[in-house]
Scaffold this active site. Structure first.
Site, PDB file in Angstrom:
ATOM      1  CD  GLU A  61     -62.723  22.890 -10.910  1.00 33.75           C
ATOM      2  OE1 GLU A  61     -61.960  22.901 -12.263  1.00 33.75           O
ATOM      3  OE2 GLU A  61     -63.631  22.131 -10.677  1.00 33.75           O
ATOM      4  NE  ARG A  81     -49.327  11.733  -7.990  1.00 37.41           N
ATOM      5  CZ  ARG A  81     -49.960  12.571  -7.984  1.00 37.41           C
ATOM      6  NH1 ARG A  81     -51.523  12.817  -8.731  1.00 37.41           N
ATOM      7  NH2 ARG A  81     -49.657  14.057  -9.058  1.00 37.41           N
ATOM      8  CB  ALA A 107     -49.645  18.715 -16.143  1.00 32.95           C
TER       9      ALA A 107
HETATM   10  C1  FAD Z   1     -50.453   9.686 -10.917  1.00 38.45           C
HETATM   11  C2  FAD Z   1     -50.296  11.336 -11.575  1.00 38.45           C
HETATM   12  C3  FAD Z   1     -49.206  11.576 -11.466  1.00 38.45           C
HETATM   13  C4  FAD Z   1     -49.019  12.790 -12.510  1.00 38.45           C
HETATM   14  N1  FAD Z   1     -48.100  12.760 -12.754  1.00 38.45           N
HETATM   15  C5  FAD Z   1     -47.521  14.061 -13.521  1.00 38.45           C
HETATM   16  C6  FAD Z   1     -46.514  14.429 -13.871  1.00 38.45           C
HETATM   17  O1  FAD Z   1     -45.518  14.940 -13.630  1.00 38.45           O
HETATM   18  N2  FAD Z   1     -46.195  15.622 -15.110  1.00 38.45           N
HETATM   19  C7  FAD Z   1     -47.227  15.516 -15.959  1.00 38.45           C
HETATM   20  O2  FAD Z   1     -46.720  16.199 -16.942  1.00 38.45           O
HETATM   21  N3  FAD Z   1     -48.487  15.199 -16.330  1.00 38.45           N
HETATM   22  C8  FAD Z   1     -48.547  14.160 -15.119  1.00 38.45           C
HETATM   23  N4  FAD Z   1     -49.548  13.329 -14.803  1.00 38.45           N
HETATM   24  C9  FAD Z   1     -51.085  13.961 -15.270  1.00 38.45           C
HETATM   25  C10 FAD Z   1     -51.293  14.726 -14.947  1.00 38.45           C
HETATM   26  O3  FAD Z   1     -51.826  15.535 -13.824  1.00 38.45           O
HETATM   27  C11 FAD Z   1     -53.065  15.639 -16.401  1.00 38.45           C
HETATM   28  O4  FAD Z   1     -52.775  15.198 -17.744  1.00 38.45           O
HETATM   29  C12 FAD Z   1     -53.082  16.836 -16.010  1.00 38.45           C
HETATM   30  O5  FAD Z   1     -53.805  17.373 -14.569  1.00 38.45           O
HETATM   31  C13 FAD Z   1     -54.288  16.923 -16.954  1.00 38.45           C
HETATM   32  O6  FAD Z   1     -55.285  18.147 -16.112  1.00 38.45           O
HETATM   33  P1  FAD Z   1     -56.205  18.432 -16.970  1.00 38.45           P
HETATM   34  O7  FAD Z   1     -56.601  19.823 -16.622  1.00 38.45           O
HETATM   35  O8  FAD Z   1     -56.737  17.783 -18.717  1.00 38.45           O
HETATM   36  O9  FAD Z   1     -57.413  17.881 -16.447  1.00 38.45           O
HETATM   37  P2  FAD Z   1     -57.929  18.291 -14.714  1.00 38.45           P
HETATM   38  O10 FAD Z   1     -56.727  18.765 -14.110  1.00 38.45           O
HETATM   39  O11 FAD Z   1     -58.427  16.943 -14.473  1.00 38.45           O
HETATM   40  O12 FAD Z   1     -58.551  18.825 -14.494  1.00 38.45           O
HETATM   41  C14 FAD Z   1     -59.997  19.035 -15.123  1.00 38.45           C
HETATM   42  C15 FAD Z   1     -60.562  20.748 -14.195  1.00 38.45           C
HETATM   43  O13 FAD Z   1     -62.794  19.568 -14.638  1.00 38.45           O
HETATM   44  C16 FAD Z   1     -63.290  19.767 -13.613  1.00 38.45           C
HETATM   45  N5  FAD Z   1     -64.093  18.999 -14.102  1.00 38.45           N
HETATM   46  C17 FAD Z   1     -64.434  17.613 -14.190  1.00 38.45           C
HETATM   47  N6  FAD Z   1     -65.895  17.240 -15.395  1.00 38.45           N
HETATM   48  C18 FAD Z   1     -65.940  18.348 -14.777  1.00 38.45           C
HETATM   49  C19 FAD Z   1     -67.850  18.621 -15.402  1.00 38.45           C
HETATM   50  N7  FAD Z   1     -68.597  17.618 -15.597  1.00 38.45           N
HETATM   51  N8  FAD Z   1     -68.082  20.072 -15.270  1.00 38.45           N
HETATM   52  C20 FAD Z   1     -67.197  21.258 -14.602  1.00 38.45           C
HETATM   53  N9  FAD Z   1     -66.067  20.790 -14.417  1.00 38.45           N
HETATM   54  C21 FAD Z   1     -65.510  19.287 -14.527  1.00 38.45           C
HETATM   55  C22 FAD Z   1     -61.974  19.472 -13.130  1.00 38.45           C
HETATM   56  O14 FAD Z   1     -63.031  19.377 -11.480  1.00 38.45           O
HETATM   57  C23 FAD Z   1     -61.034  19.811 -12.495  1.00 38.45           C
HETATM   58  O15 FAD Z   1     -60.771  21.010 -12.340  1.00 38.45           O
HETATM   59  C24 FAD Z   1     -50.270  12.662 -13.882  1.00 38.45           C
HETATM   60  C25 FAD Z   1     -51.348  11.761 -12.993  1.00 38.45           C
HETATM   61  C26 FAD Z   1     -51.308  11.207 -12.211  1.00 38.45           C
HETATM   62  C27 FAD Z   1     -53.293  10.820 -12.663  1.00 38.45           C
END
Ligand code: FAD
Length: 458
Positions: A69, A231, A359
């Protein structure tokens, strides 16, 4: 790379076949002398990474897991996240303990009479025949949409991940692969702090700005969607003063001209999470999340004719930020898998939040990947497992990106075909547009994945 990997499964299993079992054989730690332990790295500890970790830890003892992370700790920025019935189902399938923990911290509309509905959909501006605040429709959501505070959700996930599995302050900067004499791939990771690591496989859960995506599917960068949002979180008693009890305590969408606003109670009703969406032609900044303030928000939203009751929410929000919304629609990945590397969650299919499902798709990914990884008994199986994941997940998750963009136009009254005044047609859209997301058979996807891997017969 992509076209070959994207082979179709022609013989699909019977939908009534029994659910999956652990495909591993050998010792209780899942390894045999012929098949030594498999070292897998998850890059990124957000919702996708942690849900996948929970599944692997529970179901795949043959895998040695490391999470890298980039931040100093697990953290989620932003306020509430809506979780749809499909994602709730996936949480239970990953681990009933996780679902129980989630249920304790998630909040539906507070009025029992509203809990079978997705949102109350209202107009947030005066339009012909309707005053701002008037109800347009309440589409049903049979299993109930809930919202959860992001940080609280992450806390529950972290409880199920043993200490020592995650390495923090590890930003992956470079990924290379090497093929050994035995034909197996080794994945080499370089980190910003100058250190390096080698694993049998990597899963990029590193979000919409993914580094791993550049390795798996080069030149598939997300593009600006023409949408942005503010937000905030508002204490319930203040929200009630502005909105009244019915609107503050339940899930609402307010449709406007070229924008919309959503509000959901979170934390058992202590707060509401509110998001103001709008359109802008471009995003000239490098950062996609920038600080802003009430004056700038008010100037912007007042110019869009929002009703005073919407504008009066703005001074109640704190830690104000503006989010540029990017997605993969213009540059979809031809594949999520390349040899021993895979991308999931926003790294693979980052989309706009207009269906509240990004998410949720990440949680579904975690469930399906966790089940497929059960079948991996040797290092070389990783390639097939990742291809199987790609096979069963790409179409659905890319459809979410596409329909997410369409939803953004719909809620903002920019649909082109249907607009304010076409209330009957709009109600029909509202009733049906989320159904395909909610009504999914994830266990079926797993069965197809297992057939693709050759573990089960069709
Ligand atoms: C305004 C907004 C509102 C939203 N509302 C909703 C909702 O109501 N319901 C819903 O289902 N979805 C919602 N979403 C979408 C949702 O937030 C995302 O789809 C979800 O958080 C994606 O999760 P993830 O784990 O794939 O990515 P992220 O949550 O982006 O996690 C990525 C992780 O990887 C780490 N990382 C990044 N690059 C590196 C690297 N090079 N090396 C090591 N670690 C790294 C980051 O620090 C982070 O911890 C919303 C999105 C936005 C922008």
């Amino acid at each position: 790379m992509s076209s070959q990997q994207d082979t179709n499964v022609t013989n699909l299993p019977d939908r009534t076949a029994s659910s999956t079992t652990n495909g591993t054989t050998g010792t209780t730690n899942g390894t045999t002398e012929q098949n030594p332990r498999i070292s897998l790295a998850l890059v990124g500890g957000g919702i996708a990474g942690l849900c996948t970790a929970v599944s692997i830890i529970k179901h795949s003892p043959q895998i040695d897991l490391t999470i890298y992370e980039s931040c100093a700790s697990f953290r989620e920025i932003g306020a509430g996240v809506a979780i749809q019935p499909n994602a709730k189902k996936a949480l239970a399938l990953i681990d009933p303990v996780l679902r129980t923990a989630f249920d304790k911290i998630s909040t539906n509309s507070l009025w029992p009479s509203k809990q079978e509905y997705w949102f109350d959909i209202r107009v947030g501006i005066d339009v012909e025949g309707k005053k701002a605040g008037d109800l347009v429709h309440s589409p049903k959501c049979p299993d109930g949409q809930v919202a959860v505070h992001r940080a609280k959700f992450l806390d529950e996930l972290v409880k199920l991940v043993p200490e020592g599995i995650c390495q923090f302050n590890k930003r992956v900067t470079e990924i290379t692969e090497e093929r050994g004499e035995d034909g197996d791939f080794k994945m080499h990771l370089k980190f910003k702090d100058g250190t390096e690591a080698v694993h049998d496989g990597i899963v990029g859960c590193d979000g919409v700005k993914s580094k791993v995506r550049g390795f798996v599917a080069p030149e598939c960068e997300p593009t600006f969607t023409g949408k942005y949002c503010y937000r905030g979180v508002i204490p319930m008693h203040q929200a009630i003063e502005v909105l009244g009890e019915e609107k503050a305590m339940n899930n609402n969408i307010y449709m406007g001209k070229h924008g919309h606003v959503s509000s959901l109670p979170i934390e058992g009703g202590k707060y509401i999470s509110v998001t103001f969406f709008g359109n802008r032609p471009s995003w000239p900044y490098t950062d996609w999340i920038l600080p802003t303030d009430h004056l700038a928000m008010l100037a912007d939203l007042t110019s869009k004719n929002w009703s005073p009751f919407i504008l009066n929410l703005i001074p109640l929000t704190s830690h104000n930020t503006i989010y540029a919304l990017f997605d993969q629609l213009d540059n979809p990945l031809p594949t999520y898998a390349h040899n021993h590397a895979l991308v999931i969650g926003d790294a693979a299919h980052g989309g706009t939040p207009f269906q509240g499902s990004g998410a949720g798709m990440a949680i579904e990914d975690a469930y399906v990947l966790g089940e497929i990884l059960k079948c991996v008994t040797a290092r070389k199986d990783l390639r097939k497992a990742f291809l199987a994941f790609n096979q069963v997940r790409k179409e659905r998750t890319q459809a979410q990106v596409r329909t997410g963009r369409e939803s953004g136009h719909f809620w903002a009254g920019d649909d082109g075909e249907v607009g304010f005044g076409d209330w009957e047609i709009m109600r029909g859209y509202m009733d049906t547009r989320m159904r395909w997301i909610w009504d999914v058979d994830l266990e079926w996807a797993v069965r197809v994945g297992r057939v693709f891997m050759g573990v089960d017969e069709a």
